[in-house]
Design an enzyme around this catalytic site. Structure first.
Site, PDB file in Angstrom:
ATOM      1  N   ARG A 378       0.832  -1.204   0.000  1.00 43.88           N
ATOM      2  CA  ARG A 378       0.000   0.000   0.000  1.00 43.88           C
ATOM      3  C   ARG A 378       0.868   1.256   0.000  1.00 43.88           C
ATOM      4  NH1 ARG A 378      -4.444  -0.757   4.297  1.00 43.88           N
ATOM      5  NH2 ARG A 378      -2.649  -0.530   5.658  1.00 43.88           N
ATOM      6  N   LEU A 382      -0.435   2.190  -5.091  1.00 45.48           N
ATOM      7  CA  LEU A 382      -1.478   3.199  -5.267  1.00 45.48           C
ATOM      8  C   LEU A 382      -0.954   4.630  -5.118  1.00 45.48           C
ATOM      9  CD1 LEU A 382      -4.416   1.325  -3.554  1.00 45.48           C
ATOM     10  CD2 LEU A 382      -4.107   1.775  -5.981  1.00 45.48           C
ATOM     11  N   VAL A 500      -9.938   0.265  -3.734  1.00 51.34           N
ATOM     12  CA  VAL A 500      -9.165  -0.958  -3.536  1.00 51.34           C
ATOM     13  C   VAL A 500      -8.166  -0.830  -2.387  1.00 51.34           C
ATOM     14  CG1 VAL A 500      -9.428  -1.614  -5.950  1.00 51.34           C
ATOM     15  CG2 VAL A 500      -7.446  -0.268  -5.258  1.00 51.34           C
ATOM     16  N   GLU A 501      -7.681  -1.981  -1.920  1.00 50.05           N
ATOM     17  CA  GLU A 501      -6.708  -2.072  -0.816  1.00 50.05           C
ATOM     18  C   GLU A 501      -7.149  -1.262   0.406  1.00 50.05           C
ATOM     19  OE1 GLU A 501      -2.530  -2.097  -1.391  1.00 50.05           O
ATOM     20  OE2 GLU A 501      -2.675  -2.674  -3.481  1.00 50.05           O
ATOM     21  N   GLY A 502      -8.409  -1.397   0.766  1.00 44.47           N
ATOM     22  CA  GLY A 502      -8.966  -0.675   1.908  1.00 44.47           C
ATOM     23  C   GLY A 502      -9.705   0.555   1.434  1.00 44.47           C
TER      24      GLY A 502
END
Length: 825
Positions: A378, A382, A500-502
């Protein structure tokens, strides 16, 4: 006055000691000396005696351990154990697996800025730079984003092959396994550059290098797993994906219903001990093309075949795509951005225990493993994607706004457009600094749980805001899709990164402050561990030391908040140069405010704080913007404090500071215990809220930087793909800027002569002919104006199509029953 003097002296010495964080014994000694002086030099003796008794009443119980521990520490420990908020397994593991870097300083109320500035400047190796200048540049030149998105809905075969041949999937894999062994900084730079030409390409390359089988195997794999899989992943012989999210478990991965039962079964012709898996995953990037699947599931051993524990917990395994029972579903279609993404399912899929990542020894530790890898992934993918898009947007929109004219004036000269340009430039500067800072933290060996959440949330949010402003400025050039489009796909794709990713709402309201307040606070985690010690006597000893350190810390931050508020943070030592020293002082103030607010919130709300998501989100904003501005100042000084960049730094800094004060004021106005909120307001904002957003003059300076060649603009453009080739309309627009500016005086001269003349020519070419004949312009100047017209036309032209070219043939050519969703079919 003689009556009040001892009490004034008592308070001033206490404030001085608290501000400078002197030990209790030192404060007592100084106060005693000052009170003695008051006694000797004419202060009211009765008042001085009362002040001395007050000092003794405070000091003696606290300085004498045999008095303090039974009378103060033990009751408080018992109370703390009662109010200590219960932690879910998800929260506990998240706190245990993260590490703390410089972000921990921001919770102290007195950050050590020299520590930040002493970190080495992030720099690429010669090999990494050569990779960026070579294979990455070549790949960008090969990318035709229109063909990827509209024609193929995928990367064409030659791009897939180039990516594999040049080991883009193995950037983080060590060289001994055939990978490139690059740093996190190089990983960031590669993703940033790819994202500036195609988010589909950047996500395709990014996912195997972030959360996935490769990273998990590097950290936790058995030697046999590493030796077999890592060379294959590095060479692109295996395309990986990772199955975590399912229909009934999104953000709370520990509640996943997917399960594996320990049993015996057939594998390669032998009867072995293994697992029978049942799972249903969705939103899995690269799943449709993956050959190797990483899978998270809950592992059970009902027959006790590997131990006494029945519910073993979250576990990770590797499944080859051709494993019997594995079903790769059809593709998802995420917002017209066709990176490979889809569901994975399986029922009663048997694998041997040797397929568990890390072997049986790592069974049940999957969530711990994922948390460490999530924090690293992360931190890179991103934020770097957002940074690449924002930096590209800033330089291209600046050139476009200079070239594109309306009412005889560059549109960038209109104040409304200037405001948008300034926001784009300032946020591009901020995302660039923030994404680089988190990559640098990874390279320093941190597992940056809190910074990764900050970078993911704020970079993707700012990326979305930049995309919106970009579309406003370029207008039709952005909304008309086609090979010439320069913003539409980024606008369409921006919500994907938010999700995405949280999901960003969860990241802001739960993770950033909720995790940071415990993990980064200098005392809270220590107190929690002491309170959970089953040996009560030892717990008292540990809690005593940490509790009174925490009390002194809280008093200090209250004093520092008030002092900085009264003085406007304009007094005090600070690092930096003449330009940035004032910025560091402001951050000292907000660090003290944050630490004070965190302590009061945790003390008074206790376990209820985790459910006060609006308060947590606002305090998370404060922490985030302090961290973000720290990253900006670090970047500025690493680059040699270039004066040309000061408008960008100033805009981004003042934007963040304004948002810090907005967040603080909202937290105080809505504090659940209203009288406490009023008291805290007096400490935090004694003169009221003073910070304002960037002003018009500063915005004008930032916009001007984007619209003309200069050092700051060139530095902002570093690391994005701006080569002016056929597949890069934004790069072509950027390349026109200098020539367009050079032609402006000629254009003004020609337009002025044309307005005052009586020539009848209406088309541009004939007007130029008349201009040469009349002597308004020379033949060379005519050529210059023709070239300007061609550049302008390329910058503003949009695409058009025959109707059949826009038909999505793949869907409508299917039989009617195949067009239905899977559940309906």
């Amino acid at each position: 006055m003689s009556v009040a003097l001892p009490f004034i002296a008592f308070l001033l010495v206490g404030a001085f000691a608290a501000y400078h964080r002197l030990r209790l014994a030192v404060w007592v000694a100084i106060t005693a000396v000052v009170l003695a002086a008051c006694w000797l030099f004419g202060a009211n003796q009765a008042a001085t005696l009362v002040a001395a008794l007050l000092l003794a009443a405070i000091a003696l119980p606290l300085l004498l351990p045999f008095v303090r521990k039974p009378l103060v520490t033990t009751p408080l420990l018992k109370f703390f154990r009662k109010v200590l908020p219960p932690l879910s397994q998800t929260e506990r593991i998240a706190l245990e697996t993260g590490s703390v870097g410089f972000e921990g300083e921001l919770f102290t109320g007195d950050p050590d800025w020299n520590k930040l500035l002493s970190y080495p400047k992030p720099q690429l190796t010669e090999e990494e730079q050569a990779f960026l200048d070579g294979p990455v540049e070549t790949l960008c030149r090969m990318v035709d984003d229109w063909q990827i998105n509209h024609v193929h809905a995928d990367l064409p075969p030659e791009l897939w092959q180039f990516i594999k041949d040049n080991r883009f999937f193995g950037m983080i894999i060590p060289k001994e396994y055939g990978g490139l062994g690059f740093s996190a900084l190089a990983h960031h730079k590669v993703i940033q550059k790819l994202a500036s030409i195609s988010s589909v390409v950047s996500s395709t390359v990014g996912v195997p290098n972030s959360l996935g089988p490769g990273e998990l195997l590097m950290h936790y794999g058995t030697p046999e797993q590493k030796d077999y899989y890592l060379p294959r992943l590095a060479a692109g012989e295996e395309v990986p994906c990772f199955g975590l999210t399912g229909p009934f478990a999104g953000s709370d991965a520990t509640s996943i219903p997917d399960f594996g039962i320990v049993c015996k079964g057939e594998w390669n012709g032998a009867n072995v001990l293994g697992l029978r898996l049942t799972f249903n995953k969705r939103y899995i990037t690269l799943a449709p093309v993956a050959s190797l699947i990483g899978l998270a599931f809950r592992m059970y051993d009902p027959d006790g075949l590997i131990g006494d524990k029945r519910d073993i917990g979250i576990t990770l395994a590797l499944l080859p795509r051709d494993t019997d029972g594995v079903e790769i579903g059809r593709r998802h279609f995420p917002l017209n951005s066709p990176f490979q993404n889809g569901p994975i399912r399986g029922k009663d899929v048997f694998i041997p225990l040797s397929q568990l990542i890390g072997g049986v020894e790592k069974a049940g530790l999957g969530w711990n493993m994922l948390n460490e890898c999530l924090a690293v992934g992360r931190s890179i993918t991103l934020p770097s994607t957002a940074s690449g898009g924002a930096k590209f947007a800033a330089v291209v929109v600046g050139a476009y706004a200079r070239i594109r004219k309306q009412f005889g004036l560059s549109i960038g000269r209109f104040e409304g457009v200037e405001e948008a340009l300034a926001r784009i430039g300032g946020k591009a500067y901020a995302t660039s600094a923030l994404s680089q800072a988190t990559a640098a933290a990874v390279d320093r060996g941190d597992v940056p749980s809190v910074p990764s959440a900050i970078a993911k949330y704020h970079c993707t949010e700012m990326g979305r805001e930049v995309a919106s402003d970009f579309m406003d400025v370029v207008g039709g050039k952005g909304i008309i899709l086609g090979p010439r489009n320069i913003g539409g796909r980024a606008w369409q794709a921006s919500p994907i990164a938010i999700t995405v990713e949280g999901a960003n709402i969860m990241t802001r309201s739960l993770l950033i402050f909720g995790q940071g307040a415990i993990l980064c606070h200098p005392w809270v985690m220590k107190e929690m561990k002491a309170a959970q010690n089953p040996d009560f006597a030892q717990a008292v000893e540990e809690f005593d030391e940490n509790l009174f350190g925490h009390i002194g810390f809280a008093i200090s931050n209250a004093v520092r908040s008030l002092w900085f508020g009264i003085t406007g943070a304009k007094i005090g030592a600070a690092p930096g140069d003449d330009y940035t020293r004032r910025y560091f002082r402001k951050l000292d103030r907000y660090s003290a405010n944050l630490a004070l607010m965190a302590d009061v919130s945790m003390l008074l709300l206790g376990g209820k704080l985790k459910f006060k998501e609006s308060l947590s989100g606002r305090l998370g904003d404060v922490l985030s913007h302090i961290y973000m501005t720290s990253a900006m100042l670090k970047r500025y000084h690493d680059d040699g404090a270039p004066q040309a960049e000061q408008p960008l730094l100033a805009w981004a800094f003042h934007d963040s500071v304004h948002k810090i004060e907005v967040a603080l004021s909202a937290a105080l106005r809505n504090f659940p215990i209203r009288p406490v909120g009023w008291l805290m307001w007096a400490l935090v904002f004694p003169w009221g809220r003073r910070a304002v957003p960037p002003g018009d003059r500063l915005s004008h300076r930032v916009a001007a930087l984007l619209m003309s060649p200069n050092e700051a603009r060139e530095r902002l453009a570093q690391g994005v793909f701006l080569t002016p080739c056929a597949n890069n309309p934004g790069g072509r627009i950027d390349s026109y800027l200098a020539r367009a500016i050079a032609a402006e005086p000629v254009e003004r001269k020609f337009q002025k002569a044309l307005k005052t003349s009586d020539i009848e020519a209406l088309d541009f070419a004939s007007q130029l002919d008349e201009g040469v004949r009349e002597g308004w312009i020379t033949a060379d100047e005519r050529q210059q104006l023709e070239e300007l017209r061609e550049m302008t036309l390329d910058a503003i032209t949009v695409d058009d199509f025959d109707p059949h070219e826009l038909r999505s043939a793949g869907f409508y050519d299917l039989p009617q029953h195949r067009r239905q969703p899977r559940e309906a079919a």
